[in-house]
Each structure stands twice: as structure tokens, then as C-alpha cells.
Design a protein around this motif. Structure first.
Motif, mmCIF file in Angstrom:
data_model
loop_
_atom_site.group_PDB
_atom_site.id
_atom_site.type_symbol
_atom_site.label_atom_id
_atom_site.label_comp_id
_atom_site.label_asym_id
_atom_site.label_seq_id
_atom_site.Cartn_x
_atom_site.Cartn_y
_atom_site.Cartn_z
ATOM 1 N N LEU A 226 0.772 -1.413 -0.169
ATOM 2 C CA LEU A 226 0.020 0.153 -0.034
ATOM 3 C C LEU A 226 0.994 1.302 0.097
ATOM 4 O O LEU A 226 0.410 2.137 -0.602
ATOM 5 C CB LEU A 226 -0.878 0.020 1.464
ATOM 6 C CG LEU A 226 -2.036 -1.169 1.431
ATOM 7 C CD1 LEU A 226 -2.754 -0.941 2.570
ATOM 8 C CD2 LEU A 226 -3.111 -0.900 0.087
ATOM 9 N N GLN A 227 1.839 1.145 0.635
ATOM 10 C CA GLN A 227 2.878 2.331 0.954
ATOM 11 C C GLN A 227 3.700 2.952 -0.502
ATOM 12 O O GLN A 227 3.815 3.929 -0.720
ATOM 13 C CB GLN A 227 3.964 2.173 2.132
ATOM 14 C CG GLN A 227 3.219 2.191 3.432
ATOM 15 C CD GLN A 227 4.313 1.738 4.413
ATOM 16 O OE1 GLN A 227 5.142 0.861 4.162
ATOM 17 N NE2 GLN A 227 4.201 2.326 5.553
ATOM 18 N N THR A 228 3.705 1.720 -1.300
ATOM 19 C CA THR A 228 4.415 2.078 -2.574
ATOM 20 C C THR A 228 3.535 1.836 -3.841
ATOM 21 O O THR A 228 3.843 2.159 -4.722
ATOM 22 C CB THR A 228 5.423 0.886 -2.620
ATOM 23 O OG1 THR A 228 4.765 -0.402 -2.729
ATOM 24 C CG2 THR A 228 6.431 1.003 -1.669
ATOM 25 N N GLY A 229 2.180 1.932 -3.392
ATOM 26 C CA GLY A 229 1.140 1.597 -4.426
ATOM 27 C C GLY A 229 0.553 2.747 -5.240
ATOM 28 O O GLY A 229 -0.211 2.869 -5.959
ATOM 29 N N GLY A 230 1.175 4.141 -4.882
ATOM 30 C CA GLY A 230 0.646 5.239 -5.270
ATOM 31 C C GLY A 230 -0.608 5.737 -4.590
ATOM 32 O O GLY A 230 -1.347 5.277 -3.898
ATOM 33 N N ALA A 231 -1.198 6.652 -5.623
ATOM 34 C CA ALA A 231 -2.440 7.606 -4.915
ATOM 35 C C ALA A 231 -3.563 6.504 -4.631
ATOM 36 O O ALA A 231 -4.151 6.499 -3.674
ATOM 37 C CB ALA A 231 -2.934 8.500 -6.187
ATOM 38 N N PRO A 232 -3.704 5.527 -5.628
ATOM 39 C CA PRO A 232 -5.124 4.598 -5.391
ATOM 40 C C PRO A 232 -5.149 3.968 -3.941
ATOM 41 O O PRO A 232 -6.235 3.576 -3.212
ATOM 42 C CB PRO A 232 -5.149 3.728 -6.266
ATOM 43 C CG PRO A 232 -4.541 4.349 -7.627
ATOM 44 C CD PRO A 232 -3.231 4.981 -6.816
ATOM 45 N N MET A 233 -3.931 3.637 -3.651
ATOM 46 C CA MET A 233 -3.772 2.968 -2.183
ATOM 47 C C MET A 233 -3.487 3.595 -1.151
ATOM 48 O O MET A 233 -3.359 3.180 0.078
ATOM 49 C CB MET A 233 -2.547 1.669 -2.430
ATOM 50 C CG MET A 233 -3.095 0.835 -3.730
ATOM 51 S SD MET A 233 -1.927 -0.602 -3.609
ATOM 52 C CE MET A 233 -2.351 -1.023 -5.089
ATOM 53 N N ALA A 234 -3.093 4.907 -1.238
ATOM 54 C CA ALA A 234 -2.577 5.753 -0.039
ATOM 55 C C ALA A 234 -3.476 5.924 0.986
ATOM 56 O O ALA A 234 -3.260 6.193 2.162
ATOM 57 C CB ALA A 234 -2.091 7.038 -0.500
ATOM 58 N N ALA A 235 -4.888 5.864 0.672
ATOM 59 C CA ALA A 235 -5.843 6.352 1.651
ATOM 60 C C ALA A 235 -6.190 5.026 2.654
ATOM 61 O O ALA A 235 -6.770 5.426 3.790
ATOM 62 C CB ALA A 235 -7.258 6.578 0.745
ATOM 63 N N TYR A 236 -5.443 3.811 2.240
ATOM 64 C CA TYR A 236 -5.762 2.747 3.069
ATOM 65 C C TYR A 236 -4.318 2.296 4.088
ATOM 66 O O TYR A 236 -4.643 1.511 4.690
ATOM 67 C CB TYR A 236 -6.057 1.526 2.174
ATOM 68 C CG TYR A 236 -7.183 1.867 1.510
ATOM 69 C CD1 TYR A 236 -8.737 2.131 1.933
ATOM 70 C CD2 TYR A 236 -6.912 2.162 0.251
ATOM 71 C CE1 TYR A 236 -9.684 2.219 1.000
ATOM 72 C CE2 TYR A 236 -7.941 2.489 -0.728
ATOM 73 C CZ TYR A 236 -9.284 2.523 -0.225
ATOM 74 O OH TYR A 236 -10.344 2.852 -1.055
ATOM 75 N N VAL A 237 -3.463 3.374 4.111
ATOM 76 C CA VAL A 237 -2.216 2.911 4.671
ATOM 77 C C VAL A 237 -2.295 3.057 5.982
ATOM 78 O O VAL A 237 -1.991 1.983 7.075
ATOM 79 C CB VAL A 237 -1.007 3.901 4.276
ATOM 80 C CG1 VAL A 237 0.094 3.851 5.076
ATOM 81 C CG2 VAL A 237 -0.530 3.567 2.646
ATOM 82 N N GLN A 238 -2.958 3.963 6.547
ATOM 83 C CA GLN A 238 -3.178 4.479 7.804
ATOM 84 C C GLN A 238 -3.985 3.256 8.595
ATOM 85 O O GLN A 238 -3.483 2.669 9.838
ATOM 86 C CB GLN A 238 -3.826 5.592 8.277
ATOM 87 C CG GLN A 238 -3.959 6.024 9.699
ATOM 88 C CD GLN A 238 -4.776 7.558 10.131
ATOM 89 O OE1 GLN A 238 -4.813 8.010 9.134
ATOM 90 N NE2 GLN A 238 -4.947 7.687 11.235
ATOM 91 N N ALA A 239 -4.994 2.676 8.063
ATOM 92 C CA ALA A 239 -5.885 1.614 8.867
ATOM 93 C C ALA A 239 -4.988 0.424 8.936
ATOM 94 O O ALA A 239 -5.024 -0.175 9.773
ATOM 95 C CB ALA A 239 -7.139 1.415 7.852
ATOM 96 N N TYR A 240 -4.165 0.107 7.797
ATOM 97 C CA TYR A 240 -3.628 -0.984 7.949
ATOM 98 C C TYR A 240 -2.282 -0.939 9.041
ATOM 99 O O TYR A 240 -1.743 -1.746 9.617
ATOM 100 C CB TYR A 240 -3.019 -1.485 6.632
ATOM 101 C CG TYR A 240 -3.653 -2.456 5.674
ATOM 102 C CD1 TYR A 240 -3.178 -3.699 5.694
ATOM 103 C CD2 TYR A 240 -4.815 -2.069 5.312
ATOM 104 C CE1 TYR A 240 -4.407 -4.705 5.095
ATOM 105 C CE2 TYR A 240 -5.567 -2.909 4.590
ATOM 106 C CZ TYR A 240 -5.246 -4.392 4.562
ATOM 107 O OH TYR A 240 -6.098 -5.343 3.930
ATOM 108 N N ALA A 241 -1.521 0.234 8.987
ATOM 109 C CA ALA A 241 -0.523 0.388 10.026
ATOM 110 C C ALA A 241 -1.158 0.402 11.326
ATOM 111 O O ALA A 241 -0.277 -0.045 12.283
ATOM 112 C CB ALA A 241 -0.008 1.951 9.798
#
Length: 255
Positions: A226-241
Motif C-alpha cells: 500500500l505504501q508503494t502503490g501510489g495514490a489509489p492505495m494511499a488512503a488505506y495505509v493508516q488503517a493497515y498501519a
């Protein structure tokens, strides 16, 4: 008091498995008795409950011996479980080359888990020479049998064109089947492809399920994706972290 099994008494292994749910101690005694009388399915089940410590004190070394006995009796799943013990060093020395032999014996008679585990060794070159074409074949065979984890990996080989022509549309179909069969990695694979296609509304429920059902190792790799997946995935980084942080804290507190 030990459970006494009359020699003429038929062994209902399915019934013993059901008994484990409500009377694990009694079930363990019955399983032990049946295993001692040479019932191969009971020997396999005894190995499993000894690994898990279910109804009986956990003992990986004894579990490994019972898997070996059941494997000698012709149980494909026992070969697979003996392979797991050898691969991970449960109950004795680690020997990945021997694990591959037992996985192959299970795979040769069409056991999906044997195919999956052998495929993993072939894919990584652990215990056997790396062979992506053979790994692909293992995953494909197991996927066709309905093995959820293999469906995801077969999809990955198709998506990336590993040892085969790339087939993105086929990959997505296998990711979807894996997700629907309950594999959290399949859920994540499907969701990331959907995000890349701009289908966030469909992706989000799969992302949420994968986050809740996945283990710590999965969460680490998923977060990196998610962290390296660009804009489409950025919104989900915090929840996974946050989920990863919580899981690590829970594991630390129970260690």
C-alpha cells in the motif's frame, strides 16, 4: 481414566472430530486408543491435536512421530503434515529437502495441500532447485481443486506472467475465487487490482476483511504494498498501519 476401545468397535473418526468441539479431553483419549489400534485417520488426528495441544498436552516431537506412522500407513495428509514438521523444525531437526519429498508424495496422489506446499518450495528454491514452471503447475492443479491459497498464487503467476503468458483478466478471476473462498491474501490481491482500476467501492470491503483476518506477516507485506502503490492505495495505509501496530502489541503482551 483412560478410554478403552473394544477391538470390535468401529471407529467413527468424524465423530471423534465432532467430540473435540465439546469434550476435547475425552475425544483425545478416544483418538489415542484408536491410533494405538492402527486406525490411520486417528493417527493423523492424534498428530494434529498433539501439535495444537487440544485435549492433550502439546508435544511436537510425539506429533511428528504419529504423522510418520500415519504416513507409513498411506495417509497423504500425514505425508503433508510430516513435511510441515520437517520444513519448520517442529519436534525435531529441520530438513527442508526431506519435507519436499513428503510434500511430493502427497502431491502425487492429488492432495491439494501437498501441491501447495511443494509449489512453495519450488517457487523459492528451498529444499529443491527453484523451478517456476513446476511451481505454477502445482498451484494450478491445487487451484482447480478449490484450494483457496493456491488460487491466489496461481492468479499472481498469471498477473505477472511468471513461467506463463501474462493473463491479467484470468488473474482477476482467480483472485476473486480465492477471496470468495476465504483467503485473506486473495482478498488483498483482488482489492489492489480493483483499486488500480478505479473501483474503490468494490475494493474497500475486501481490503477491510483482509485487514481483520490476516496475520501479522501478511499485514507487514500488505502495508509495504500500500505504501508503494501510489495514490489509489494511499488512503488505506493508516488503517493497515494501525491494525499492524495493534496486532504486534497483542502478540507482545501474550508472549
Amino acid at each position: 481414566m483412560s478410554y478403552q476401545l473394544r477391538r470390535e468397535e468401529a471407529v467413527d473418526v468424524a465423530g471423534l472430530k465432532a467430540m473435540l468441539e465439546h469434550s476435547p479431553g475425552q475425544a483425545a483419549q478416544a483418538i489415542l486408543a484408536a491410533a494405538g489400534q492402527g486406525v490411520v485417520e486417528a493417527q493423523l488426528l492424534l498428530g494434529q491435536i498433539l501439535l495444537d495441544g487440544r485435549g492433550i498436552e502439546a508435544d511436537e516431537a510425539v506429533a511428528r512421530r504419529w504423522f510418520g506412522i500415519a504416513a507409513q500407513g498411506g495417509s497423504a495428509m500425514a505425508h503433508n503434515m510430516l513435511g510441515r514438521c520437517l520444513e519448520h523444525g517442529w519436534g525435531g531437526d529441520q530438513d527442508v529437502a526431506q519435507a519436499a519429498i513428503h510434500y511430493a508424495r502427497a502431491a502425487d496422489v492429488g492432495l491439494d495441500w501437498g501441491l501447495y506446499n511443494l509449489g512453495n518450495l519450488l517457487a523459492t528454491g528451498r529444499g529443491v532447485p527453484a523451478n517456476q514452471a513446476q511451481a505454477l503447475l502445482c498451484y494450478e492443479k491445487a487451484a482447480q481443486m478449490g484450494h483457496a491459497k493456491s488460487m491466489n498464487l496461481y492468479g499472481r503467476y498469471l498477473e505477472l506472467g511468471i513461467a506463463t503468458a501474462a493473463g491479467p483478466a484470468r488473474a482477476v478471476r482467480w483472485y476473486r475465487r480465492s477471496a470468495q473462498a476465504g483467503d485473506f491474501r486473495g482478498m488483498f490481491s483482488l482489492a489492489t487490482v480493483l483499486l488500480e482500476r478505479g473501483q474503490a467501492a468494490e475494493a474497500e470491503p475486501w481490503l477491510a476483511r483482509a485487514r481483520k483476518e490476516g496475520n501479522v506477516n501478511f499485514l507487514k507485506s500488505a502495508l509495504a504494498t500500500l505504501q508503494t502503490g501510489g495514490a489509489p492505495m494511499a488512503a488505506y495505509v493508516q488503517a493497515y498501519a494501525e491494525e499492524l501496530q495493534q496486532r504486534v502489541a497483542e502478540e507482545t503482551s501474550t508472549a
